[in-house]
Design a protein around this motif. Sequence first.
Motif, short mmCIF file in Angstrom:
data_model
loop_
_atom_site.label_atom_id
_atom_site.label_comp_id
_atom_site.label_asym_id
_atom_site.label_seq_id
_atom_site.Cartn_x
_atom_site.Cartn_y
_atom_site.Cartn_z
N MET A 85 -67.64 3.95 17.32
CA MET A 85 -68.81 4.78 17.06
C MET A 85 -68.52 5.88 16.04
SD MET A 85 -71.05 3.24 18.80
CE MET A 85 -72.41 4.37 18.54
N ALA A 86 -67.24 6.25 15.87
CA ALA A 86 -66.87 7.29 14.91
C ALA A 86 -66.88 6.78 13.47
CB ALA A 86 -65.49 7.84 15.26
N LEU A 87 -66.85 5.46 13.30
CA LEU A 87 -66.86 4.86 11.97
C LEU A 87 -68.28 4.82 11.42
CD1 LEU A 87 -64.44 1.86 12.67
CD2 LEU A 87 -63.89 4.02 11.50
N PRO A 88 -68.44 4.67 10.11
CA PRO A 88 -69.78 4.56 9.51
C PRO A 88 -70.51 3.33 10.07
CG PRO A 88 -68.13 4.96 7.82
CD PRO A 88 -67.38 4.67 9.08
N PRO A 89 -71.83 3.42 10.33
CA PRO A 89 -72.60 2.28 10.84
C PRO A 89 -72.53 1.08 9.91
CG PRO A 89 -73.87 4.31 10.97
CD PRO A 89 -72.66 4.61 10.13
N GLN A 90 -72.41 -0.10 10.49
CA GLN A 90 -72.36 -1.34 9.74
C GLN A 90 -73.67 -2.11 9.94
OE1 GLN A 90 -69.79 -1.98 7.67
NE2 GLN A 90 -68.98 0.01 8.34
N PRO A 91 -74.05 -2.94 8.98
CA PRO A 91 -75.35 -3.65 9.07
C PRO A 91 -75.47 -4.53 10.31
CG PRO A 91 -74.41 -3.83 6.87
CD PRO A 91 -73.35 -3.21 7.72
N TRP A 92 -74.35 -5.04 10.82
CA TRP A 92 -74.41 -5.95 11.98
C TRP A 92 -74.39 -5.21 13.33
CZ3 TRP A 92 -70.06 -5.72 8.71
CH2 TRP A 92 -68.94 -5.07 9.25
N GLU A 93 -74.33 -3.89 13.29
CA GLU A 93 -74.23 -3.13 14.53
C GLU A 93 -75.59 -2.83 15.14
OE1 GLU A 93 -70.03 -0.71 14.21
OE2 GLU A 93 -71.86 0.32 13.58
N PHE A 94 -75.58 -2.66 16.44
CA PHE A 94 -76.77 -2.35 17.22
C PHE A 94 -77.44 -1.07 16.71
CE2 PHE A 94 -78.70 -0.21 20.94
CZ PHE A 94 -79.54 -1.22 21.42
N ARG A 95 -76.65 -0.05 16.42
CA ARG A 95 -77.19 1.25 16.02
C ARG A 95 -77.85 1.21 14.65
NH1 ARG A 95 -71.68 4.70 14.54
NH2 ARG A 95 -70.39 2.91 13.95
N SER A 96 -77.58 0.15 13.88
CA SER A 96 -78.17 0.04 12.54
C SER A 96 -79.52 -0.68 12.56
CB SER A 96 -77.21 -0.71 11.60
OG SER A 96 -75.98 -0.03 11.49
N LYS A 97 -79.86 -1.28 13.68
CA LYS A 97 -81.09 -2.06 13.77
C LYS A 97 -82.29 -1.15 14.03
CE LYS A 97 -78.66 -5.74 13.21
NZ LYS A 97 -78.71 -6.47 11.95
N PRO A 98 -83.48 -1.58 13.61
CA PRO A 98 -84.70 -0.80 13.90
C PRO A 98 -84.87 -0.60 15.41
CG PRO A 98 -85.16 -2.56 12.34
CD PRO A 98 -83.77 -2.80 12.85
N ALA A 99 -85.53 0.48 15.78
CA ALA A 99 -85.70 0.80 17.20
C ALA A 99 -86.40 -0.31 17.96
CB ALA A 99 -86.46 2.12 17.35
N TRP A 100 -87.38 -0.97 17.33
CA TRP A 100 -88.12 -2.01 18.06
C TRP A 100 -87.22 -3.22 18.36
CZ3 TRP A 100 -88.84 -6.94 16.07
CH2 TRP A 100 -88.62 -7.11 14.71
N GLN A 101 -86.27 -3.51 17.46
CA GLN A 101 -85.34 -4.60 17.71
C GLN A 101 -84.37 -4.23 18.84
OE1 GLN A 101 -83.34 -5.99 14.17
NE2 GLN A 101 -85.26 -6.56 13.14
N ARG A 102 -83.89 -2.98 18.82
CA ARG A 102 -83.00 -2.53 19.90
C ARG A 102 -83.71 -2.55 21.25
NH1 ARG A 102 -81.84 2.94 18.43
NH2 ARG A 102 -82.99 2.78 16.46
N LEU A 103 -85.00 -2.22 21.24
CA LEU A 103 -85.78 -2.22 22.48
C LEU A 103 -85.89 -3.64 23.05
CD1 LEU A 103 -87.50 -0.58 24.48
CD2 LEU A 103 -89.49 -1.09 23.03
N ILE A 104 -86.14 -4.59 22.17
CA ILE A 104 -86.24 -6.00 22.62
C ILE A 104 -84.90 -6.48 23.17
CG2 ILE A 104 -86.54 -8.38 21.81
CD1 ILE A 104 -88.69 -7.33 19.89
N ILE A 105 -83.81 -6.12 22.51
CA ILE A 105 -82.48 -6.52 23.00
C ILE A 105 -82.24 -5.96 24.39
CG2 ILE A 105 -79.99 -6.26 22.64
CD1 ILE A 105 -80.57 -6.28 19.61
N MET A 106 -82.59 -4.69 24.60
CA MET A 106 -82.34 -4.04 25.89
C MET A 106 -83.25 -4.57 26.99
SD MET A 106 -79.76 -2.44 25.18
CE MET A 106 -79.57 -2.20 26.94
N LEU A 107 -84.47 -4.97 26.64
CA LEU A 107 -85.40 -5.50 27.64
C LEU A 107 -85.17 -6.98 27.93
CD1 LEU A 107 -88.77 -3.76 26.62
CD2 LEU A 107 -87.46 -3.40 28.73
N GLY A 108 -84.31 -7.61 27.13
CA GLY A 108 -84.11 -9.06 27.28
C GLY A 108 -83.60 -9.47 28.64
N GLY A 109 -82.66 -8.70 29.20
CA GLY A 109 -82.06 -9.08 30.48
C GLY A 109 -83.06 -9.08 31.63
N VAL A 110 -83.80 -7.98 31.77
CA VAL A 110 -84.76 -7.90 32.88
C VAL A 110 -85.91 -8.87 32.67
CG1 VAL A 110 -84.16 -5.52 33.45
CG2 VAL A 110 -85.99 -5.96 31.81
#
Length: 446
Positions: A85-110
Amino acid sequence: MDIVIKLSQFLLSLSLLIILHELGHFIPAKLFKTRVEKFYLFFDVKYSLLKKKIGETEYGIGWLPLGGYVKISGMIDESMDKEQMALPPQPWEFRSKPAWQRLIIMLGGVTVNFILAFIIYIGMAFAYGDTYIANADLKDGVFVENPAMLKAGFKTGDKLVSIDGKKVENYDNSLNMNIIMAKQVLIERNGQQQTVNIPNDFVDQLSKQEKGLLVSIRVPFAIGKVDDASPNQNLKVKDLILSLNGEKVKYFDEAKTILSNNKGKSIPAVVLRDLKETPITVKVSDKGTLGVVAGGLDMKSLEKLGYYKISTKNYSFIESIPVGLEKGKDQLVGYGKQLKMIFNPETKAYKQVGGFAAIFNIFPNSWSWETFWSITALLSIMLGVMNLLPIPALDGGHVMFLLYEIISGRKPSDKFLENAQMVGFVLLIALLLFANGNDIYKAIVK
């Protein structure tokens, strides 16, 4: 052998739920080109039982069966990988994705958990149908023996009319749970309707009694076994007691009352043996018993004797869909009510929160696919609901922060998320210790 069957069902169900839940995160992560570093069934603390790296992802099985996980690059999770997390964000990382994509990833399990539960209920409706006794056919009411039920105001012979305003149509497996979750039950007694109010601490009262059904169908006094030391060796297995001391006996509970009133006496009786009424004399012990084990009649036998009409409703695949969806909805609402009770101190239901031992114990000692799938569907709903709780370190905690980001347009700092994750982790450990501590306490006390 019984313990092996029980353990096999427990591990199979748990493994299925964990793998599918994590797939719910894994698949959208891959679709959004987010790197997944690990996909694990169970936790691999210090070492793994099995592992194999395919592409950029390491797949494995850990040794600690407390769950599972997927490690997604650039995500603040239980791994607490601060170096990454201390390194610069990379395009393939979760933190670099749009919020709506991160939301879908997090809601996928339930989402997968809930979909799985509904699919199982649909499949069960199609495969097994519904077997029940119409409530209208319980003309002599139900059998009530549980002390907590008697204290609440129920009696044997009561007819259940409605539970929290919902009419009781059938006697089936859900009836007892519906009573536990209820606030009021409308009954009919001696032709008059009256309301029984369920006390706030009803769950706590039940926990102090031996496990068993709250209400059950009234059954005849059939002889299942005659004890070797019984003075009534003239009784035979499958005998049906029709009268005692001149009083007609239709149900076992009626026989218990008559025997209790004739302790230590020899009294006349009539039994149905080989479809013939046979008069005999029985000796009642000082405890009001005959030295026999009652039972031995299955539902088909009860139907054949004219006690009940057993109804079975089969469904086509199309018909199974709305039936399964309705059952899934009922279970989801019911579990929501259970959580509400647990968080209400007045109910004292928190005392009954259980951990892995409690889950293990709900599986039967004999293998039944119908029971297995029923329990797995319920556990899937429980897993989905629990993961949606807004606690940091759970999916619901991540969702809460993502919704805040989407609504406000401001993303919480990584430092804040790290601290929140740590607080959530401590809370989860505390809940885990409390739940499993309850299991240990019950095992010691009982």
